[in-house]
Motif scaffolding. Structure first.
Motif, PDB file in Angstrom:
ATOM      1  N   ASN A 137      40.594  36.252  34.647  1.00 32.99           N
ATOM      2  CA  ASN A 137      39.007  36.382  34.699  1.00 32.99           C
ATOM      3  C   ASN A 137      38.631  36.916  36.167  1.00 32.99           C
ATOM      4  OD1 ASN A 137      39.030  35.586  31.934  1.00 32.99           O
ATOM      5  ND2 ASN A 137      39.084  33.488  32.109  1.00 32.99           N
ATOM      6  N   GLU A 138      39.219  36.390  37.049  1.00 29.82           N
ATOM      7  CA  GLU A 138      39.086  36.992  38.712  1.00 29.82           C
ATOM      8  C   GLU A 138      38.954  38.067  38.795  1.00 29.82           C
ATOM      9  OE1 GLU A 138      39.359  33.074  40.905  1.00 29.82           O
ATOM     10  OE2 GLU A 138      40.091  34.678  41.524  1.00 29.82           O
ATOM     11  N   LYS A 139      40.210  39.126  38.280  1.00 27.77           N
ATOM     12  CA  LYS A 139      39.895  40.340  38.180  1.00 27.77           C
ATOM     13  C   LYS A 139      40.625  41.274  37.010  1.00 27.77           C
ATOM     14  CE  LYS A 139      43.116  43.089  41.646  1.00 27.77           C
ATOM     15  NZ  LYS A 139      44.134  43.307  42.925  1.00 27.77           N
ATOM     16  N   PRO A 140      39.868  41.375  36.575  1.00 28.57           N
ATOM     17  CA  PRO A 140      40.395  41.606  34.744  1.00 28.57           C
ATOM     18  C   PRO A 140      41.466  42.533  34.580  1.00 28.57           C
ATOM     19  CG  PRO A 140      38.441  41.352  34.793  1.00 28.57           C
ATOM     20  CD  PRO A 140      38.607  41.381  36.734  1.00 28.57           C
ATOM     21  N   ASN A 141      41.792  43.308  35.563  1.00 24.62           N
ATOM     22  CA  ASN A 141      42.776  45.102  35.900  1.00 24.62           C
ATOM     23  C   ASN A 141      43.788  43.974  36.807  1.00 24.62           C
ATOM     24  OD1 ASN A 141      41.510  45.027  37.958  1.00 24.62           O
ATOM     25  ND2 ASN A 141      41.698  47.158  37.925  1.00 24.62           N
TER      26      ASN A 141
ATOM     27  N   SER B 161      41.406  38.122  28.349  1.00 23.61           N
ATOM     28  CA  SER B 161      41.512  39.259  28.231  1.00 23.61           C
ATOM     29  C   SER B 161      42.629  39.858  28.290  1.00 23.61           C
ATOM     30  CB  SER B 161      40.355  39.763  28.059  1.00 23.61           C
ATOM     31  OG  SER B 161      40.784  40.987  27.092  1.00 23.61           O
ATOM     32  N   PHE B 162      43.818  40.116  27.985  1.00 25.48           N
ATOM     33  CA  PHE B 162      44.330  40.988  28.954  1.00 25.48           C
ATOM     34  C   PHE B 162      44.287  42.239  28.653  1.00 25.48           C
ATOM     35  CE2 PHE B 162      46.173  36.353  28.020  1.00 25.48           C
ATOM     36  CZ  PHE B 162      46.648  36.369  29.464  1.00 25.48           C
ATOM     37  N   LYS B 163      43.846  42.521  28.097  1.00 25.73           N
ATOM     38  CA  LYS B 163      43.935  44.380  27.787  1.00 25.73           C
ATOM     39  C   LYS B 163      43.470  45.622  29.246  1.00 25.73           C
ATOM     40  CE  LYS B 163      38.201  44.765  27.182  1.00 25.73           C
ATOM     41  NZ  LYS B 163      38.301  45.601  28.197  1.00 25.73           N
ATOM     42  N   ASP B 164      42.794  44.889  30.209  1.00 26.38           N
ATOM     43  CA  ASP B 164      43.457  46.257  30.973  1.00 26.38           C
ATOM     44  C   ASP B 164      44.521  45.220  32.347  1.00 26.38           C
ATOM     45  OD1 ASP B 164      41.260  47.345  30.368  1.00 26.38           O
ATOM     46  OD2 ASP B 164      40.184  45.863  31.439  1.00 26.38           O
TER      47      ASP B 164
ATOM     48  N   ASP C 264      46.242  40.535  23.548  1.00 23.18           N
ATOM     49  CA  ASP C 264      45.807  41.758  23.283  1.00 23.18           C
ATOM     50  C   ASP C 264      45.667  43.122  24.306  1.00 23.18           C
ATOM     51  OD1 ASP C 264      43.976  39.785  25.731  1.00 23.18           O
ATOM     52  OD2 ASP C 264      41.554  41.132  24.997  1.00 23.18           O
ATOM     53  N   ILE C 265      46.995  42.884  24.514  1.00 24.77           N
ATOM     54  CA  ILE C 265      47.813  44.020  26.426  1.00 24.77           C
ATOM     55  C   ILE C 265      47.863  45.029  25.569  1.00 24.77           C
ATOM     56  CG2 ILE C 265      49.964  42.943  26.348  1.00 24.77           C
ATOM     57  CD1 ILE C 265      49.863  42.577  29.120  1.00 24.77           C
TER      58      ILE C 265
ATOM     59  N   ALA D 117      51.299  50.129  40.960  1.00 29.58           N
ATOM     60  CA  ALA D 117      49.861  49.377  40.369  1.00 29.58           C
ATOM     61  C   ALA D 117      48.576  48.463  41.206  1.00 29.58           C
ATOM     62  CB  ALA D 117      50.505  48.306  39.118  1.00 29.58           C
ATOM     63  N   GLY D 118      49.269  48.729  42.419  1.00 30.63           N
ATOM     64  CA  GLY D 118      48.435  47.690  43.325  1.00 30.63           C
ATOM     65  C   GLY D 118      48.919  46.409  43.857  1.00 30.63           C
ATOM     66  N   GLY D 119      50.330  46.252  43.522  1.00 30.06           N
ATOM     67  CA  GLY D 119      51.240  44.794  44.162  1.00 30.06           C
ATOM     68  C   GLY D 119      51.275  43.961  43.214  1.00 30.06           C
ATOM     69  N   ILE D 120      51.486  43.116  42.917  1.00 29.75           N
ATOM     70  CA  ILE D 120      51.773  42.011  41.867  1.00 29.75           C
ATOM     71  C   ILE D 120      50.848  40.472  42.355  1.00 29.75           C
ATOM     72  CG2 ILE D 120      53.135  40.194  41.192  1.00 29.75           C
ATOM     73  CD1 ILE D 120      55.657  42.114  40.621  1.00 29.75           C
ATOM     74  N   ASP D 121      49.944  40.688  41.880  1.00 27.87           N
ATOM     75  CA  ASP D 121      49.356  39.456  42.213  1.00 27.87           C
ATOM     76  C   ASP D 121      49.131  38.062  42.332  1.00 27.87           C
ATOM     77  OD1 ASP D 121      45.860  41.082  42.744  1.00 27.87           O
ATOM     78  OD2 ASP D 121      46.987  42.322  40.452  1.00 27.87           O
ATOM     79  N   LEU D 122      50.000  37.646  40.821  1.00 30.41           N
ATOM     80  CA  LEU D 122      50.286  36.590  40.155  1.00 30.41           C
ATOM     81  C   LEU D 122      51.718  37.074  39.907  1.00 30.41           C
ATOM     82  CD1 LEU D 122      50.260  33.628  40.635  1.00 30.41           C
ATOM     83  CD2 LEU D 122      49.123  33.903  38.156  1.00 30.41           C
ATOM     84  N   GLN D 123      52.918  35.643  40.523  1.00 26.58           N
ATOM     85  CA  GLN D 123      54.482  35.990  39.965  1.00 26.58           C
ATOM     86  C   GLN D 123      54.097  34.309  39.671  1.00 26.58           C
ATOM     87  OE1 GLN D 123      56.667  38.874  40.429  1.00 26.58           O
ATOM     88  NE2 GLN D 123      57.773  37.005  38.631  1.00 26.58           N
ATOM     89  N   ILE D 124      54.864  35.033  38.918  1.00 22.58           N
ATOM     90  CA  ILE D 124      55.960  33.603  37.791  1.00 22.58           C
ATOM     91  C   ILE D 124      57.269  33.421  38.191  1.00 22.58           C
ATOM     92  CG2 ILE D 124      55.432  34.073  35.675  1.00 22.58           C
ATOM     93  CD1 ILE D 124      55.434  31.148  34.341  1.00 22.58           C
TER      94      ILE D 124
END
Ligand code: F6R
Length: 240
Positions: A24-28, A56-59, A92-93, A121-128
């Motif tokens: 939600n903070e960074k949709p892409n 939404s995962f569209k971006d 919705d990815i 792609a800009g690097g991974i923002d959040l990794q599980i």
């Protein structure tokens, strides 16, 4: 490293909320994803949140940690199949934005370019991450160099035994995989690791209390500036 303790229900819901907040903070944004039993409830929560219109995962772009060598994406134990089945088919990815290492064909060329793709792609923002009973993260088994990038790995005997529960027979478990390396994982901006059950207790003890050593791959996370470990009481039992 921060530690959060709760039952699987609770920690999975908390991790899902971290993902929802991130998107939600960074949709892409770029998400790093894992397979295995550990993240299943996290993904179920994300599917529900998407259906409820909370996210939404569209971006969004995703990169998975690993894939077995020798399994087509259509094989029901391949990690591409797992991701489609447990997450991508229900949100919705755009599937073209989902990246899973290849297990067949020119898997080496794809693996060699994987860290570049992540970077572009800009690097991974959040990794599980999940964790193996021997302390592996992704398929980085004990002895993997801390500076490794995406590469071909031999599965440890204990991992083959652990994972055989999902195959008809242990002889069907692939012995090799392509996997993001430990450096690739450490490049993520934020990491959450989930572990439940007694068979993860030794690995969690080594992660939280042991020395940083290549013999315990997960111990590299001690150096990550933003890593949270989510555990249940059983997985935390030796580290208390
Ligand atoms: C899977 C992966 C592995 C698993 C680990 C734990 O993509 O990278 O490191 O996270 O083997 O597996 P489970 O969750 O099935 O206990």
């Amino acid at each position: 490293m921060k530690v959060v303790i709760g039952n699987n229900e609770k920690i999975s819901a908390l991790i899902a909320e971290e993902f929802i907040k991130q998107v939600n903070e960074k949709p892409n944004c770029v998400l790093g994803l894992a397979t295995g039993t550990s993240p299943l409830k996290v993904y179920a929560n994300l599917v529900q949140a998407c259906k409820d219109g909370r996210v939404s995962f569209k971006d969004v772009k995703t990169f998975n940690l690993d894939e077995y060598i020798g399994l087509e994406g259509t094989h029901n134990q391949s990690y591409r199949y797992f991701m489609n089945d447990n997450l991508f088919n229900h949100i919705d990815i755009n599937k073209e934005n989902t990246h899973v290492l290849l297990g067949v064909g020119d898997y080496l060329a794809y693996a060699n370019n994987y860290d570049n793709l992540i970077k572009q792609a800009g690097g991974i923002d959040l990794q599980i991450l999940g964790i193996g009973s021997d302390g592996h993260i992704a398929f980085n088994e004990p002895g993997t160099p801390f500076d490794s990038l995406t590469h071909v790995a031999e599965l440890a005997e204990s991992t083959i035994v652990d994972n055989s529960r999902l195959f008809n027979d242990i002889s069907e478990v692939p012995t090799k995989a392509v996997t993001m390396g430990l450096r690739s994982i450490m490049n993520a901006k934020k990491i959450v690791l989930i572990a439940t059950g007694k068979n993860k207790a030794r690995a969690i003890f080594n992660l939280l209390k042991g020395p940083k050593t290549e013999e315990v791959p997960c111990s590299i996370l001690q150096d990550h500036p933003d890593c949270t470990i989510y555990v249940d009481e059983d997985a935390y039992s030796l580290a208390k």
